[in-house]
Design a protein around this motif. Structure first.
Motif, PDB file in Angstrom:
ATOM      1  N   SER A  41       0.842  -1.202   0.000  1.00 15.82           N
ATOM      2  CA  SER A  41       0.000   0.000   0.000  1.00 15.82           C
ATOM      3  C   SER A  41       0.875   1.249   0.000  1.00 15.82           C
ATOM      4  O   SER A  41       2.094   1.177   0.168  1.00 15.82           O
ATOM      5  CB  SER A  41      -0.901   0.007   1.233  1.00 15.82           C
ATOM      6  OG  SER A  41      -0.134   0.299   2.406  1.00 15.82           O
ATOM      7  N   GLU A  42       0.230   2.384  -0.162  1.00 16.56           N
ATOM      8  CA  GLU A  42       0.926   3.651   0.023  1.00 16.56           C
ATOM      9  C   GLU A  42       1.192   3.869   1.514  1.00 16.56           C
ATOM     10  O   GLU A  42       0.584   3.235   2.375  1.00 16.56           O
ATOM     11  CB  GLU A  42       0.071   4.801  -0.525  1.00 16.56           C
ATOM     12  CG  GLU A  42      -0.150   4.766  -2.028  1.00 16.56           C
ATOM     13  CD  GLU A  42       1.143   4.967  -2.806  1.00 16.56           C
ATOM     14  OE1 GLU A  42       2.016   5.717  -2.310  1.00 16.56           O
ATOM     15  OE2 GLU A  42       1.287   4.349  -3.877  1.00 16.56           O
ATOM     16  N   CYS A  64      -6.121   0.285  -1.520  1.00 19.94           N
ATOM     17  CA  CYS A  64      -5.103  -0.009  -2.524  1.00 19.94           C
ATOM     18  C   CYS A  64      -5.786  -0.160  -3.887  1.00 19.94           C
ATOM     19  O   CYS A  64      -6.957  -0.557  -3.952  1.00 19.94           O
ATOM     20  CB  CYS A  64      -4.369  -1.304  -2.194  1.00 19.94           C
ATOM     21  SG  CYS A  64      -3.483  -1.272  -0.616  1.00 19.94           S
TER      22      CYS A  64
END
Length: 670
Positions: A41-42, A64
């Motif tokens: 994920s970020e 995501c």
């Protein structure tokens, strides 16, 4: 014409639990990254002003563009707001992530999260030997977990346990006091020092003209026990009682044969020593560890440090009474044996020299070495070698809380070249180093295990021995809990043998704590679950119950200086009939030494406002149902024992309270 299509995001439900510990919460910005087999994920900010308060359980969504596959790892970090202290910390206990596929992943944390550092945590079911784990390791660390190099050993010149290498307090990697606890510690220290400074006592070289004047040092720092000590410190019965239930119950042993260097006769004590020894009624306290040490020099004046031998008799009314004292190890004409039948001040001075010797034996061996320094060895080895998901880490992490911080403070303020011992104690300087080396050389595994230690010293049947009675019960309760937890995770001895993290942990302890000495009996590796259970029980007992027993009463029993002198300014009498009250006053520490001793003991005895007591782990440390049930049963047994001890203590004529689970902290913290 262009068609704009919306990318459908997949959501991961994230639940974060913050510890119930005081000051465990944070108002800082918290960020998380999820790492899966197929992606990540970020770096996502988790919104919510009070989401990470003490005891909070908060829920978030991390989105995501597509599924990242089986979750392997998370990364956490936080960033402080400018208006809050930069060293503020956060203690999350666990993170639970539910994937869009319906799978649940659990990440044990159980550690402080400092500001602006990224922390990586592995899913608890991931096995280090699995293919999946190898994939993560190859990307991050190589093929196996490395030692955590934030925790490096310092190996001093003295042959004593090694400790954490830290160039400064600020460089300590973890385990520091919370912001509030740090300020509380400083406030307690400086308030005591300020009080004696304002009274002109901080550097006062005057002799006490009257012992009652000591009451004026701290008018409001008194306890029920310290008041009792002041009233009864001269009494033989209380002198003997302290060997069982004072701050040093570790020296006394049953005597089956008099040492050759302690020639006490039957006529001198009006007893048949042979018969009394056969009945188990004679006990010996031998301070031979102090023999040959070079006493400290304070303000240019030589101080005096004796190595006494003390003989005690259990009377028919179950009191432990001193019957003979020899202040030096070698018999000689100028080294008389003192008896209760001697003059008042001859006998009292002999007991004062013994109490002075007990201060050094207790503080440097029993308290510093056998709890603080060993606790640091256990903690550093744990933090170097064992990961947060591991059951051993979950069991022990709370017992390492603040250990690194308080030991750094001790090395800085108490045992350094300019610390308290060098300035105010007869054992400061070279004597302290030699005593610690000798005590380290005599350390044994069995002496750290209370059942074996009590049996080896022959103390199973001594009446009114509350340290033994409460300590054995606490050990058994801890052992039962540890056995349940570790047996759940290690179904066979082979699993223990193949656990490289556990084997690395004990190997580090053997090398850096016990200096690779096989004579200590400390295991170099674990071959059975039973061996592991016993050792982990010893670690928990040492860091909690034992530390409480030998430290919580420091001010209670030592705040009245004549019962606990840190140094003595005149040599002991070489012949009888030469002592007086004036001799006693000139031998005891001066006003400044007395005041500084009281200030330090008050600091070391003061219970922290954010103490965590034995059994207060919280069920969020273990996610499986059986460990959670074992935790509840553990807490229940501790509550029953605490209730019993409280009722018992209310009926005692002489106060005692130091192994009550309600006052036994989880960690060596102060």
């Amino acid at each position: 014409m262009f068609l704009l299509s919306r990318v459908k995001m997949v959501d991961y439900e994230v639940t974060i639990s913050t510890s119930f510990l005081d000051n465990a919460g944070t108002s800082d910005n918290v960020f998380i990254k999820l790492v899966g087999r197929d992606g990540k994920s970020e770096h996502t900010k988790l919104e919510g002003g009070s989401s990470f308060a003490r005891g909070a359980v908060s829920h978030f969504t991390v989105s995501c563009p597509a599924s990242i596959g089986k979750l392997l790892q998370i990364q956490l970090n936080k960033q402080h707001f400018p208006e809050f202290p930069e060293d503020s910390k956060w203690w999350p206990t666990k993170v639970v992530v539910k994937s869009p596929e319906g799978d649940t992943y659990k990440f044990p944390i159980c550690r402080w999260i400092n500001d602006s550092e990224v922390y990586c945590f592995t899913e608890e079911r991931v096995n280090i030997k699995s293919t999946v784990e190898s994939e993560v390791n190859e990307r991050k660390w190589g093929k196996t977990y490395p030692v955590n190099d934030d925790y490096r050993w310092h190996e001093p010149e003295e042959k004593i346990p090694h400790y954490l290498e830290a160039e400064s307090f600020e460089s300590l990697p973890d385990g520091k006091f919370s912001y509030c606890k740090d300020k509380e510690f400083d406030c307690t220290l400086y308030s005591g020092l300020a009080e004696i400074y304002l009274k002109g006592l901080d550097n006062n070289k005057e002799t006490w003209a009257d012992l009652d004047d000591i009451n004026g040092v701290f008018l409001f720092k008194r306890t029920d026990i310290s008041d009792y000590v002041q009233k009864h410190w001269k009494e033989d019965a209380f002198f003997g009682y302290q060997y069982l239930n004072g701050v040093n119950p570790m020296l006394i042993r049953r005597c089956s044969a008099l040492p050759e260097n302690f020639p006490v006769t039957d006529d001198a004590v009006s007893l048949s020593l042979t018969d009394e020894m056969k009945e188990g009624n004679i006990f010996l306290c031998d301070y031979k560890s102090l023999d040959g040490l070079t006493p400290n020099t304070i303000d240019g004046k030589k101080q005096y440090l004796m190595a006494p031998l003390v003989l005690l008799h259990k009377t028919p009314d179950k009191k432990l009474m001193p019957i003979a004292i020899q202040l030096k190890q070698t018999p000689a004409d100028d080294n008389p044996i003192f008896y209760p039948t001697d003059s008042e001040y001859d006998w009292l001075m002999a007991k004062i020299f013994v109490r002075g010797a007990d201060f050094h034996e207790h503080e440097l061996n029993v308290h510093l070495l056998r709890t603080h320094l060993l606790a640091e060895v256990f903690a550093v080895s744990l933090l170097r070698n064992v990961r947060e998901w591991h059951p051993l880490y979950k069991l022990l992490v709370h017992h390492t809380r603040y250990t690194l911080h308080i030991n750094y403070k001790a090395r800085e303020l108490l045992i350094s070249g300019t610390g308290f011992f060098k300035q105010y104690a007869a054992s400061g300087g070279d004597a302290m180093k030699r005593l610690l080396e000798g005590s380290t050389a005599s350390l044994t595994y069995s002496s750290l295990c209370i059942h074996e230690d009590i049996a080896e010293r022959g103390l199973e049947a001594v009446p009114n021995f509350h340290y033994r009675d409460d300590g054995l019960k606490l050990w058994d309760i801890i052992h039962r809990f540890v056995q349940g937890i570790l047996s759940f995770y290690y179904r066979t001895d082979t699993k223990v043998q193949n656990d490289t993290l556990v084997q690395r942990w004990i190997s580090d302890i053997f090398k850096h704590g016990f200096l690779s000495q096989t004579g200590t009996g400390i295991p170099q590796s674990f071959t059975t679950v039973k061996d592991l259970v016993k050792f982990v029980t010893m670690v928990i007992f040492t860091c909690s119950a034992q530390h409480s027993a030998v430290s919580a009463g420091l001010y209670d029993y030592g705040g009245w200086m004549p019962n606990n002198p840190t140094t003595l300014r005149l040599p002991p009498p070489t012949r009888k009939g030469t002592t007086s009250e004036d001799t006693m006053l000139k031998t005891l520490p001066v006003k400044g030494t007395t005041a500084n001793e009281m200030a330090v003991l008050w600091l070391l005895s003061k219970q922290s406002s954010d103490s965590v007591f034995l059994g207060q782990y919280g069920n969020d440390h273990f996610s499986e149902e059986i460990p959670r049930q074992l935790m509840k049963a553990f807490q229940g047994r501790l509550q029953v024992l605490s209730a019993y001890i409280n009722i018992r203590n209310k009926n005692l004529k002489v106060p005692y309270r130091y192994l009550d689970p309600d006052v036994v902290e989880n960690s060596v913290s102060i």
